[in-house]
Design an enzyme around this catalytic site. Sequence first.
Site, PDB file in Angstrom:
ATOM      1  N   GLU A   1      18.117   6.027  62.961  1.00  0.00           N
ATOM      2  CA  GLU A   1      19.010   6.533  64.012  1.00  0.00           C
ATOM      3  C   GLU A   1      18.747   5.324  65.082  1.00  0.00           C
ATOM      4  O   GLU A   1      19.850   5.180  66.018  1.00  0.00           O
ATOM      5  CB  GLU A   1      18.346   7.853  64.698  1.00  0.00           C
ATOM      6  CG  GLU A   1      18.473   8.991  64.047  1.00  0.00           C
ATOM      7  CD  GLU A   1      17.611   9.270  62.696  1.00  0.00           C
ATOM      8  OE1 GLU A   1      17.418  10.038  61.992  1.00  0.00           O
ATOM      9  OE2 GLU A   1      16.531   8.139  62.535  1.00  0.00           O
TER      10      GLU A   1
ATOM     11  N   PRO B   1      10.764  -1.150  49.988  1.00  0.00           N
ATOM     12  CA  PRO B   1      10.310   0.237  49.998  1.00  0.00           C
ATOM     13  C   PRO B   1      10.617   0.881  51.397  1.00  0.00           C
ATOM     14  O   PRO B   1      10.626   0.127  52.618  1.00  0.00           O
ATOM     15  CB  PRO B   1       8.791   0.527  49.949  1.00  0.00           C
ATOM     16  CG  PRO B   1       8.325  -0.830  49.708  1.00  0.00           C
ATOM     17  CD  PRO B   1       9.374  -1.662  49.614  1.00  0.00           C
ATOM     18  N   ARG B   2      11.071   2.243  51.477  1.00  0.00           N
ATOM     19  CA  ARG B   2      11.627   2.616  52.676  1.00  0.00           C
ATOM     20  C   ARG B   2      10.495   2.964  53.791  1.00  0.00           C
ATOM     21  O   ARG B   2      10.593   2.450  54.786  1.00  0.00           O
ATOM     22  CB  ARG B   2      12.455   4.179  52.479  1.00  0.00           C
ATOM     23  CG  ARG B   2      12.678   4.612  53.796  1.00  0.00           C
ATOM     24  CD  ARG B   2      14.003   4.216  54.435  1.00  0.00           C
ATOM     25  NE  ARG B   2      14.218   4.918  55.753  1.00  0.00           N
ATOM     26  CZ  ARG B   2      15.336   4.478  56.453  1.00  0.00           C
ATOM     27  NH1 ARG B   2      15.959   3.458  55.999  1.00  0.00           N
ATOM     28  NH2 ARG B   2      15.559   5.242  57.313  1.00  0.00           N
TER      29      ARG B   2
ATOM     30  N   GLY C   1      12.084  -4.523  59.942  1.00  0.00           N
ATOM     31  CA  GLY C   1      13.052  -4.959  60.796  1.00  0.00           C
ATOM     32  C   GLY C   1      13.763  -6.333  60.063  1.00  0.00           C
ATOM     33  O   GLY C   1      14.551  -7.019  60.932  1.00  0.00           O
ATOM     34  N   GLU C   2      13.322  -6.578  58.703  1.00  0.00           N
ATOM     35  CA  GLU C   2      14.115  -7.757  58.260  1.00  0.00           C
ATOM     36  C   GLU C   2      14.831  -7.583  57.077  1.00  0.00           C
ATOM     37  O   GLU C   2      15.607  -8.419  56.362  1.00  0.00           O
ATOM     38  CB  GLU C   2      13.030  -8.601  57.622  1.00  0.00           C
ATOM     39  CG  GLU C   2      11.910  -9.094  58.568  1.00  0.00           C
ATOM     40  CD  GLU C   2      10.990 -10.144  57.786  1.00  0.00           C
ATOM     41  OE1 GLU C   2      11.070 -11.390  57.925  1.00  0.00           O
ATOM     42  OE2 GLU C   2       9.837  -9.816  57.567  1.00  0.00           O
TER      43      GLU C   2
ATOM     44  N   ASN D   1      21.483   4.323  55.012  1.00  0.00           N
ATOM     45  CA  ASN D   1      22.722   3.674  55.413  1.00  0.00           C
ATOM     46  C   ASN D   1      23.336   2.629  54.588  1.00  0.00           C
ATOM     47  O   ASN D   1      22.802   1.671  54.543  1.00  0.00           O
ATOM     48  CB  ASN D   1      22.370   3.166  56.770  1.00  0.00           C
ATOM     49  CG  ASN D   1      23.892   3.042  57.506  1.00  0.00           C
ATOM     50  OD1 ASN D   1      24.928   2.752  56.892  1.00  0.00           O
ATOM     51  ND2 ASN D   1      23.652   2.357  58.772  1.00  0.00           N
TER      52      ASN D   1
ATOM     53  N   LEU E   1      26.253   1.455  55.014  1.00  0.00           N
ATOM     54  CA  LEU E   1      27.288   0.557  55.782  1.00  0.00           C
ATOM     55  C   LEU E   1      26.665  -0.750  55.986  1.00  0.00           C
ATOM     56  O   LEU E   1      27.279  -1.898  56.370  1.00  0.00           O
ATOM     57  CB  LEU E   1      27.764   1.091  57.060  1.00  0.00           C
ATOM     58  CG  LEU E   1      28.455   2.435  56.760  1.00  0.00           C
ATOM     59  CD1 LEU E   1      28.731   3.129  58.050  1.00  0.00           C
ATOM     60  CD2 LEU E   1      29.987   1.842  55.982  1.00  0.00           C
ATOM     61  N   GLU E   2      25.297  -0.896  56.277  1.00  0.00           N
ATOM     62  CA  GLU E   2      24.621  -2.203  56.770  1.00  0.00           C
ATOM     63  C   GLU E   2      25.042  -3.270  55.590  1.00  0.00           C
ATOM     64  O   GLU E   2      25.466  -4.412  56.103  1.00  0.00           O
ATOM     65  CB  GLU E   2      23.228  -2.017  56.641  1.00  0.00           C
ATOM     66  CG  GLU E   2      22.752  -1.056  57.897  1.00  0.00           C
ATOM     67  CD  GLU E   2      21.421  -0.710  57.900  1.00  0.00           C
ATOM     68  OE1 GLU E   2      21.025  -0.312  58.843  1.00  0.00           O
ATOM     69  OE2 GLU E   2      20.442  -0.839  56.843  1.00  0.00           O
TER      70      GLU E   2
END
Length: 432
Positions: free
Chosen positions: A64, A273-274, A318-319, A343, A345-346
């Site tokens: 989000e 990993p998420r 963040g990478e 996502n 789309l990234e």
Amino acid sequence: MINLFYNLLALISIIFVVPYHLYRSITRGRPTAFAQRFGFIAASDLDKLAGSDVIWVHAVSVGETVAAIPLIKALRKRYPRSKLVISNVTETGRQVAGKIAGIDLCLYFPFDYPFAVNRVLRKVKPSLILIMETELWPNFIRAARRLAIPMLLVNGRISDKSFHRYLRLRWFFQPILRNLAALCMQSAEDARRITAIGAPAESVHIARNLKYDIAVPSQTEQDRAKLRNRYRIPADILLFTAGSTHNGEEEMVIKAYTAVLAGGRNAFMVLAPRHPERAAQVAELLGRAGFTFTRRSALDARQEPFSSGEVLLLDTVGELLNVYAVSDLVFVGGSLVPNGGHNVLEPAALRVPVLFGPHMNNFKEIAALLIEFGAGVRVADGGELTAMLGSLLDDEGKRQEMGNNGARLLAENSGSTERHMAVIERFMRRGD
């Protein structure tokens, strides 16, 4: 009576909520942030907002928060004298939010207790609150309404699973939804569902999906070379990235990578990993499979470049977009196990072909569009992942075609930010 019952349950939940957050913080080496979660904001933080209109954006976690970036940029440009506050529930979301340019203050979202939400709202004094997707906290919403603070639901969506649950509890959610000033939904179906649950039809708008407005800077070959060098990845090696993977998926990804290497390909894998706190568990899987790997957190100590057959374990936040940008092929996790997907789309926005599994309930529309545009491929299981991974790594022309299709998909479906801003404009104070 409904409010009383909800607050009684909320009060009882303190017994479980506090130990749970304490445990998460200790095990992950992060601050508890209990002060902020109970509505106490440091005076030094409040000083950053003094004397200005405040726009508060709430994004529960990483997905989000990333989706909110186009909207945050538009808000900063349109209302330069306003202060922007972003709040999160999760620690990883907070880490990503802290890296967004133009944010004046990052907060943890308060627990939904009347004393906590009332305190934080009276201290922050927002002139507008934007809630990403479908975060419906009854006390927070009611408190904002009492204080005459317009609150908008933005990028709203109602999944198949959630819809039936909300519909059964319509008696509870209808009064909450009627306290929102406007609801900007991703699709006509989302608009229909939120209206069926109880939102006033005149307050519901179809603003499309902010995720299609993802800002991706154009990259030259020199930029890509610098990024690969940062991660010690040679320019002449095929890079496969498995991003946002969950428990049960890493085994399938590792098996597919093993098969790729057995076919004699010059390939390298980044495994992300998420939840970075699972890195130790994933490292154990890699070790058992016989792979040489390096954690991203230890990469700076490594001088030599990686070789084919090794693995970079991304245990930082963040990478992932940087890694996607230099990948030849990406698998997006949370989709081979019933988690709803992440996502896709990234990587598509970065002109990288995308693979994903069958469990894309949270991104059903996006997954369908990726397939329709020829930018992504759905694989049914680990076996199909293995086959498709090998096939696409062997076909540079196909990868390039899929990458171009992904960029076209984004271009043809953008515009959500402008639609959101048109609604937001109605509720902003004049004079900015």
